[in-house]
Design a protein around this motif. Structure first.
Motif, PDB file in Angstrom:
ATOM      1  N   HIS A  52       0.925  -1.340   0.062  1.00 17.55           N
ATOM      2  CA  HIS A  52      -0.044  -0.066  -0.025  1.00 17.55           C
ATOM      3  C   HIS A  52       0.808   1.323  -0.105  1.00 17.55           C
ATOM      4  CE1 HIS A  52      -3.054   2.675   2.106  1.00 17.55           C
ATOM      5  NE2 HIS A  52      -3.060   2.970   0.973  1.00 17.55           N
ATOM      6  N   LEU A  53       1.346   1.724  -1.088  1.00 16.68           N
ATOM      7  CA  LEU A  53       1.886   2.872  -1.372  1.00 16.68           C
ATOM      8  C   LEU A  53       1.341   4.074  -0.668  1.00 16.68           C
ATOM      9  CD1 LEU A  53       3.236   2.431  -5.034  1.00 16.68           C
ATOM     10  CD2 LEU A  53       4.479   2.071  -3.034  1.00 16.68           C
ATOM     11  N   VAL A  54       2.209   4.972   0.135  1.00 19.35           N
ATOM     12  CA  VAL A  54       1.456   6.135   0.540  1.00 19.35           C
ATOM     13  C   VAL A  54       2.108   7.181  -0.228  1.00 19.35           C
ATOM     14  CG1 VAL A  54       1.679   7.697   2.828  1.00 19.35           C
ATOM     15  CG2 VAL A  54       1.852   5.223   2.874  1.00 19.35           C
ATOM     16  N   HIS A  55       0.750   7.869  -0.743  1.00 25.01           N
ATOM     17  CA  HIS A  55       1.082   9.170  -1.730  1.00 25.01           C
ATOM     18  C   HIS A  55       1.234  10.503  -0.727  1.00 25.01           C
ATOM     19  CE1 HIS A  55       0.613   6.482  -5.066  1.00 25.01           C
ATOM     20  NE2 HIS A  55      -0.323   5.996  -4.412  1.00 25.01           N
ATOM     21  N   ALA A  61       9.387  12.972  -0.866  1.00 24.73           N
ATOM     22  CA  ALA A  61      10.163  14.021  -1.499  1.00 24.73           C
ATOM     23  C   ALA A  61      11.411  14.008  -0.672  1.00 24.73           C
ATOM     24  CB  ALA A  61       9.718  15.176  -1.669  1.00 24.73           C
ATOM     25  N   TYR A  62      10.947  13.887   0.783  1.00 24.85           N
ATOM     26  CA  TYR A  62      12.163  13.828   1.829  1.00 24.85           C
ATOM     27  C   TYR A  62      13.041  12.539   1.847  1.00 24.85           C
ATOM     28  CZ  TYR A  62      14.450  13.468   6.566  1.00 24.85           C
ATOM     29  OH  TYR A  62      14.993  13.379   7.412  1.00 24.85           O
ATOM     30  N   ARG A  82      15.107   4.103  -6.126  1.00 23.36           N
ATOM     31  CA  ARG A  82      14.061   4.798  -5.978  1.00 23.36           C
ATOM     32  C   ARG A  82      13.528   4.321  -4.409  1.00 23.36           C
ATOM     33  NH1 ARG A  82      14.445   1.500 -10.255  1.00 23.36           N
ATOM     34  NH2 ARG A  82      14.055   2.361 -12.396  1.00 23.36           N
ATOM     35  N   PHE A  83      12.981   5.199  -3.871  1.00 24.04           N
ATOM     36  CA  PHE A  83      12.671   5.232  -2.361  1.00 24.04           C
ATOM     37  C   PHE A  83      11.181   5.474  -2.464  1.00 24.04           C
ATOM     38  CE2 PHE A  83      16.867   6.683  -2.970  1.00 24.04           C
ATOM     39  CZ  PHE A  83      17.578   5.621  -2.127  1.00 24.04           C
ATOM     40  N   ALA A  84      10.481   4.582  -1.575  1.00 27.39           N
ATOM     41  CA  ALA A  84       9.007   4.856  -1.449  1.00 27.39           C
ATOM     42  C   ALA A  84       8.588   4.464  -0.010  1.00 27.39           C
ATOM     43  CB  ALA A  84       8.215   3.841  -2.461  1.00 27.39           C
ATOM     44  N   LEU A  85       7.439   5.116   0.233  1.00 29.60           N
ATOM     45  CA  LEU A  85       6.791   5.157   1.600  1.00 29.60           C
ATOM     46  C   LEU A  85       5.684   4.141   1.528  1.00 29.60           C
ATOM     47  CD1 LEU A  85       6.785   6.144   4.448  1.00 29.60           C
ATOM     48  CD2 LEU A  85       4.896   7.763   3.618  1.00 29.60           C
ATOM     49  N   ILE A  86       5.478   3.081   2.251  1.00 24.14           N
ATOM     50  CA  ILE A  86       4.463   2.067   2.370  1.00 24.14           C
ATOM     51  C   ILE A  86       3.742   2.264   3.751  1.00 24.14           C
ATOM     52  CG2 ILE A  86       5.304   0.896   0.450  1.00 24.14           C
ATOM     53  CD1 ILE A  86       6.282  -1.203   2.396  1.00 24.14           C
ATOM     54  N   ASP A  87       2.402   1.853   3.631  1.00 25.70           N
ATOM     55  CA  ASP A  87       1.461   1.567   4.832  1.00 25.70           C
ATOM     56  C   ASP A  87       1.596   0.236   5.180  1.00 25.70           C
ATOM     57  OD1 ASP A  87       0.207   2.770   7.018  1.00 25.70           O
ATOM     58  OD2 ASP A  87      -1.622   3.013   5.849  1.00 25.70           O
ATOM     59  N   SER A  88       2.092  -0.142   6.747  1.00 25.19           N
ATOM     60  CA  SER A  88       2.301  -1.386   7.105  1.00 25.19           C
ATOM     61  C   SER A  88       2.282  -1.317   8.494  1.00 25.19           C
ATOM     62  CB  SER A  88       3.675  -2.115   6.555  1.00 25.19           C
ATOM     63  OG  SER A  88       3.916  -3.118   7.298  1.00 25.19           O
ATOM     64  N   PRO A  89       1.797  -2.355   9.107  1.00 25.95           N
ATOM     65  CA  PRO A  89       1.680  -2.394  10.630  1.00 25.95           C
ATOM     66  C   PRO A  89       2.939  -2.607  11.219  1.00 25.95           C
ATOM     67  CG  PRO A  89       0.793  -4.447   9.751  1.00 25.95           C
ATOM     68  CD  PRO A  89       0.990  -3.540   8.712  1.00 25.95           C
ATOM     69  N   GLU A  90       4.009  -2.885  10.469  1.00 28.65           N
ATOM     70  CA  GLU A  90       5.243  -3.197  10.892  1.00 28.65           C
ATOM     71  C   GLU A  90       6.265  -2.032  10.839  1.00 28.65           C
ATOM     72  OE1 GLU A  90       6.669  -6.584   8.564  1.00 28.65           O
ATOM     73  OE2 GLU A  90       4.966  -7.844   9.357  1.00 28.65           O
ATOM     74  N   VAL A  91       7.139  -2.085  11.558  1.00 29.04           N
ATOM     75  CA  VAL A  91       8.510  -1.039  11.516  1.00 29.04           C
ATOM     76  C   VAL A  91       9.286  -1.776  10.831  1.00 29.04           C
ATOM     77  CG1 VAL A  91      10.111  -0.033  12.633  1.00 29.04           C
ATOM     78  CG2 VAL A  91       7.695  -0.214  13.683  1.00 29.04           C
ATOM     79  N   ASN A  92       9.609  -1.597   9.407  1.00 24.82           N
ATOM     80  CA  ASN A  92      10.379  -2.177   8.472  1.00 24.82           C
ATOM     81  C   ASN A  92      10.745  -1.512   7.415  1.00 24.82           C
ATOM     82  OD1 ASN A  92      11.690  -4.449   7.597  1.00 24.82           O
ATOM     83  ND2 ASN A  92       9.783  -5.526   6.957  1.00 24.82           N
ATOM     84  N   ARG A 105       5.767   3.503   7.044  1.00 24.61           N
ATOM     85  CA  ARG A 105       5.559   4.796   7.866  1.00 24.61           C
ATOM     86  C   ARG A 105       5.901   4.636   9.056  1.00 24.61           C
ATOM     87  NH1 ARG A 105       1.018   8.842   6.654  1.00 24.61           N
ATOM     88  NH2 ARG A 105       0.157   7.442   5.442  1.00 24.61           N
ATOM     89  N   LYS A 106       5.673   3.487   9.832  1.00 28.42           N
ATOM     90  CA  LYS A 106       6.058   3.133  10.938  1.00 28.42           C
ATOM     91  C   LYS A 106       7.631   3.255  11.245  1.00 28.42           C
ATOM     92  CE  LYS A 106       2.091   1.056  13.271  1.00 28.42           C
ATOM     93  NZ  LYS A 106       1.431  -0.030  14.087  1.00 28.42           N
ATOM     94  N   MET A 107       8.362   3.086  10.318  1.00 29.51           N
ATOM     95  CA  MET A 107       9.769   2.830  10.245  1.00 29.51           C
ATOM     96  C   MET A 107      10.207   4.324  10.498  1.00 29.51           C
ATOM     97  SD  MET A 107      12.904   1.864  10.561  1.00 29.51           S
ATOM     98  CE  MET A 107      13.124   0.010   9.761  1.00 29.51           C
TER      99      MET A 107
END
Length: 276
Positions: A52-55, A61-62, A82-92, A105-107
């Motif tokens: 689940h990519l976080v837009h 950008a950061y 390429r670096f992308a943020l994803i939504d997940s219940p894990e810190v990973n 996101r939690k990471m």
């Protein structure tokens, strides 16, 4: 897609925190950097529906800016990061061949400061600079298909589809002992921190808090009796590597590789880790 999912699970679990040095050039890799880019595109197309990519333009950008800063002092490469943020219940955080790095996101929230987040990205970049994902796929192609070479993207995708079919027809075990890979990626990440002016000790501080090692690094007797956990061994290795690496505001890896660096064999170590 069992094969794709199994490969992705191996890559993500390898970096999941907490978790369970051979020369990089000693492992067979049939993929050139351009072919690794194609492999990454193929895997990402198959796997991205599971993420689940976080837009979030600001955070993404950061991440891109931070990754670009780390890359600016790394050896030239044809791999496109390429670096992308994803939504997940894990810190990973995890990476795929071809420069794809995903951070949950939690990471991002767990990292106390930019140095720690840079350590996470540097570690994942270490996996890619060591071509560990491509090496794993090389082993699968050879062991399952008897394939020892690839050509263009179409050829790689065709052989990858054959690999999928083989996974669907029979259960195939992927070797998951990646402890050496973790140590190599840790060390590359630590050097990336130092070369970009970050605190190289921030990685061990992050790992100690995340892996809940509580400063325990083991010792002679715990090693002798086999009671030192791998998490503690990683912490010990991180602390040892960071001891002689001051944070550098003007560090440049190419200058270091020319042998102009001071400190404890920094140029020699960087050459061994990043050039092979």
């Amino acid at each position: 897609l069992p094969a794709a999912q199994a490969f992705a699970q191996q890559q993500t679990s390898a970096c999941e925190l907490p978790l369970s040095k051979a020369p990089l050039s000693s492992q067979n890799n049939i993929f050139s950097e351009q072919q690794e880019n194609w492999l990454g595109e193929i895997l990402t197309e198959r796997l991205q529906s599971d993420f689940h990519l976080v837009h979030d333009p600001e955070i993404n950008a950061y991440l891109q800016e931070l990754g670009a800063r780390l890359l600016s002092h790394m050896p030239a490469t044809k791999v496109h990061f390429r670096f992308a943020l994803i939504d997940s219940p894990e810190v990973n955080a995890f990476s795929l061949p071809g420069g794809y790095i995903y951070v949950t996101r939690k990471m991002v929230s767990f990292a106390k400061n930019e140095d720690e987040l840079a350590a996470v990205l540097g570690h994942e970049m270490g996996h890619i600079f060591a071509h560990q994902g491509a090496i794993t796929m090389t082993q699968l192609f050879k062991d399952v298909l008897g394939v020892t070479s690839v050509s263009d993207k179409a050829d790689i995708e065709k052989k990858y589809n054959r690999l999928l079919e083989s996974f669907q027809k029979k259960e195939i075990q992927i070797k998951d002992d990646k402890s050496q890979d973790q140590l190599v990626a840790d060390r590359i990440g630590i050097y990336a921190l130092a070369l970009n002016g970050y605190d190289p000790g921030s990685f061990s501080q992050f790992w100690d808090r995340f892996a809940q090692t509580r400063g325990k690094t083991g010792g002679f007797w715990s090693d002798f009796f086999g009671t030192t956990t791998f998490q503690s061994k990683r912490l010990r290795d991180m602390m040892k590597e960071a001891q002689h690496l001051p944070a550098r505001e003007d560090g440049d890896l190419h200058r270091l590789l020319q042998g102009q660096a001071d400190g404890h064999n920094l140029a020699k170590e960087a050459r061994h880790l990043l050039v092979g």
